[in-house]
Design an enzyme around this catalytic site. Sequence first.
Site, PDB file in Angstrom:
ATOM      1  N   LYS A 195       1.084  -1.363  -0.132  1.00  6.60           N
ATOM      2  CA  LYS A 195       0.077  -0.253   0.140  1.00  6.60           C
ATOM      3  C   LYS A 195       1.021   1.158  -0.075  1.00  6.60           C
ATOM      4  CE  LYS A 195      -3.699  -2.087   2.245  1.00  6.60           C
ATOM      5  NZ  LYS A 195      -4.502  -1.538   3.545  1.00  6.60           N
ATOM      6  N   ARG A 196       2.181   0.720   0.868  1.00  9.62           N
ATOM      7  CA  ARG A 196       3.095   2.460   0.585  1.00  9.62           C
ATOM      8  C   ARG A 196       3.830   2.850  -0.618  1.00  9.62           C
ATOM      9  NH1 ARG A 196       8.522   1.299   1.052  1.00  9.62           N
ATOM     10  NH2 ARG A 196       8.725  -0.852   0.926  1.00  9.62           N
TER      11      ARG A 196
END
Length: 467
Positions: free
Chosen positions: A238-239
Amino acid sequence: MNIKTRFPPSPTGHLHIGGARTALFNWLFARHHGGKFVLRFEDTDQERSRPEYAQAILEAMKWLGLDWDEGPYYQSQRFDLYRQYIDQLLEEGQAYWCQCSPEELEAKRKKALERGQKPKYDGTCRRLGLGPGPGRVVRFKIPPTGSTVVDDLIRGPVAFDHQELDDFIILRSDGVPTYHFAVVIDDLTMEITHVIRGDDHLNNTPKHILLFKALGAQPPKFAHVPMILGPDRTRLSKRHGAMSVLAYRDEGYLPQALINYLVRLGWSYGDQEIFSLQELIEKFSLENIGRSAAVFNPEKLLWLNAHYIKSESPETLASLVRPFLARLGVENVDEGYLRRAIETVQTRAKTLAEMAEMLLFYFKEPDYDPKAAQKFLKPEVLPALERLAGELKELPEFSNEELLEKLFRGLAEEMGLKLKNIAQPVRVALTGKTVSPGLFEIISLLGKERVISRLKRAIEFIKSKEA
């Protein structure tokens, strides 16, 4: 051979980019060969599996257009079948009951590490001939010598020495089969011919091949696809800006853009970048999947999405953008008016959410951007705006953009102004912003009533600041 592939997600979360690409590769391979594509849920992890995640995965698959020919199957509904095969392996002496406790196993692991050995199970219970009992598990017997070769369709042959493997658990103490066992029984009974999955599974494959052989069955062919990495070359997460498939849908991405982007993460066909779904089905092959990891690029995906928005018909976009307009409080809009408005922003919008934002001023009186208002809605433009409102009111024809431009230029010349000194304040008055579709295009579409109303509102706004 009748080709049959499968996609077996775990319903412990949403469908993300990596899983969606795996599903797509399996789907395309099956469709290319006129075969079948099976969907099944690996939900033996009863603590983490959730029905709502299964539903979300089904929704994501349908949105992407990845239809399935069989399923969805659920491993949690197949325990009786797994148990039959466990019993078969036990009866044939290819599996055994093990009573070693977690504490004992941890102690063995530590001793092995201290001796510089691989921390694998030492086979304590292998020859004890134990039966079932509290806390006991079933382990599969790995042949003590030799090796298993995975003839990978992407990587080529990869050999695994049996001494590197240990007698792994196939039935836990709670009576639930492990992933390694359930996946083999599913592939066996569903007659899967090709297993296409991420290369993080490669080390599991010799175990699976040995199980197939122990059951007297021919293993499927395996193809392990390189992982997807973030721009920093670490595993995608997700980052890196990667979201679930449904999150992309909710942000206004088109399914065909996501499909096109996913397939190019690791697969290529010459220098071609844009593919229709039919082209992908015709051209897809495992030979064109690269061996190196693919790098996720959010900007490339956004570029593709903008391309598909530009290529879509205003009629289709009208139905797609309505839910995004509804989020902004715009509902029950006239179809023809919406289509014409879409045509003015279609080449600029990168997502449907962005398109809805761009369209908003066509349906609602705009809030002025503070910087735009400060720069352009100033007392010195009042005379021009008041003259313009009066002249536009008398103008019989609002659909002729050339006539509108002529009026603006004539007024600017008469008042000793540059065209932009009138155009930009009018743009802010009508849209609330300094950037928009063409000004005369906007005026023509908004129509006399809206245009004059908004000009008067801007005039009042300027006067209120003076007071």
